[in-house]
Scaffold this motif. Sequence first.
Motif, PDB file in Angstrom:
ATOM      1  N   THR A  20       6.201 101.298  51.305  1.00 31.03           N
ATOM      2  CA  THR A  20       7.289 101.176  50.511  1.00 31.03           C
ATOM      3  C   THR A  20       8.271 102.538  50.606  1.00 31.03           C
ATOM      4  O   THR A  20       9.676 102.401  50.599  1.00 31.03           O
ATOM      5  CB  THR A  20       6.988 100.852  48.969  1.00 31.03           C
ATOM      6  OG1 THR A  20       6.368  99.651  48.882  1.00 31.03           O
ATOM      7  CG2 THR A  20       8.316 100.469  48.143  1.00 31.03           C
ATOM      8  N   ARG A  36       4.900 102.963  42.347  1.00 29.20           N
ATOM      9  CA  ARG A  36       5.402 101.486  42.039  1.00 29.20           C
ATOM     10  C   ARG A  36       4.761 100.741  43.015  1.00 29.20           C
ATOM     11  O   ARG A  36       4.639 100.790  44.056  1.00 29.20           O
ATOM     12  CB  ARG A  36       6.966 101.312  41.951  1.00 29.20           C
ATOM     13  CG  ARG A  36       7.735 102.010  41.259  1.00 29.20           C
ATOM     14  CD  ARG A  36       8.965 102.400  41.787  1.00 29.20           C
ATOM     15  NE  ARG A  36       9.112 103.207  42.727  1.00 29.20           N
ATOM     16  CZ  ARG A  36       8.895 102.958  44.039  1.00 29.20           C
ATOM     17  NH1 ARG A  36       8.978 101.632  44.393  1.00 29.20           N
ATOM     18  NH2 ARG A  36       9.012 103.996  44.942  1.00 29.20           N
ATOM     19  N   THR A  38       3.832  97.361  45.057  1.00 29.82           N
ATOM     20  CA  THR A  38       4.623  96.283  45.590  1.00 29.82           C
ATOM     21  C   THR A  38       3.794  95.151  45.390  1.00 29.82           C
ATOM     22  O   THR A  38       2.525  95.139  45.661  1.00 29.82           O
ATOM     23  CB  THR A  38       4.871  96.288  47.041  1.00 29.82           C
ATOM     24  OG1 THR A  38       5.251  97.903  47.298  1.00 29.82           O
ATOM     25  CG2 THR A  38       5.679  95.563  47.603  1.00 29.82           C
ATOM     26  N   ASP A  61       8.253  94.370  53.488  1.00 31.83           N
ATOM     27  CA  ASP A  61       7.325  95.080  52.908  1.00 31.83           C
ATOM     28  C   ASP A  61       5.954  94.313  52.449  1.00 31.83           C
ATOM     29  O   ASP A  61       6.435  93.136  52.227  1.00 31.83           O
ATOM     30  CB  ASP A  61       7.805  95.872  51.628  1.00 31.83           C
ATOM     31  CG  ASP A  61       7.194  97.119  51.086  1.00 31.83           C
ATOM     32  OD1 ASP A  61       6.182  97.337  51.568  1.00 31.83           O
ATOM     33  OD2 ASP A  61       7.559  97.692  50.178  1.00 31.83           O
TER      34      ASP A  61
END
Length: 173
Positions: A20, A36, A38, A61
């Motif tokens: 990411t 964070r 994904t 992604d």
Amino acid sequence: MSFDFLCQIALVGASGVGKTSLINRYVDDVFNLNYRTTIGVDFKTKDIEINGKSIRLQIWDTAGQERYRISISSFSIYKKVEAFIIVFDLTKENTLKEVNNYLVEINQNCPPDVLIVLAGNKCDLENQFENLEEKIKEISNEKEFKLFKTSAKDGTNVNELFYYIAKTLKEKN
Ligand code: GDP
Ligand code: MG
């Protein structure tokens, strides 16, 4: 905006290697240290120009397969993807195992001419493991893959990685 070529690219690799972050660095030129996770699949687009032709990169992604136990072959994008970037972490040798798993999975599910490029990410960090090239040769059964050592943090080789893929795909068409 219209474009001459569409390149469908997917990033795969172990959770936390920086997939990411690489996309965010390339598309938005930002880096975020906060982790964070994904979930599932998501994409961003970027338009570039190569030799007077406009290229749209559609960059998918994916979540780390081992974390969610989702095989990438279950995503519908799998069949559309023309290039895979298999990302690993230059400071975590165990993320190379995941590279091998993806090589097998791509082999089983994708056309033989699909482009595969390796990205060893976090090259800005000191504690990189040794004999990288040899270990990659072992996991890839001596097959040669283009390797980029990247940093989503400072931007090293990020443009070069995506440019190489866009150019290679464009020349194939
Ligand atoms: P993903 O699970 O593969 O999508 O990984 P993320 O992009 O979420 O990154 C995981 C963690 O590694 C985050 O804390 C990022 O800030 C960090 N990270 C990602 N790329 C780099 C890099 O090139 N260098 C450094 N030092 N940290 C990075
Ligand atoms: Mg992610």
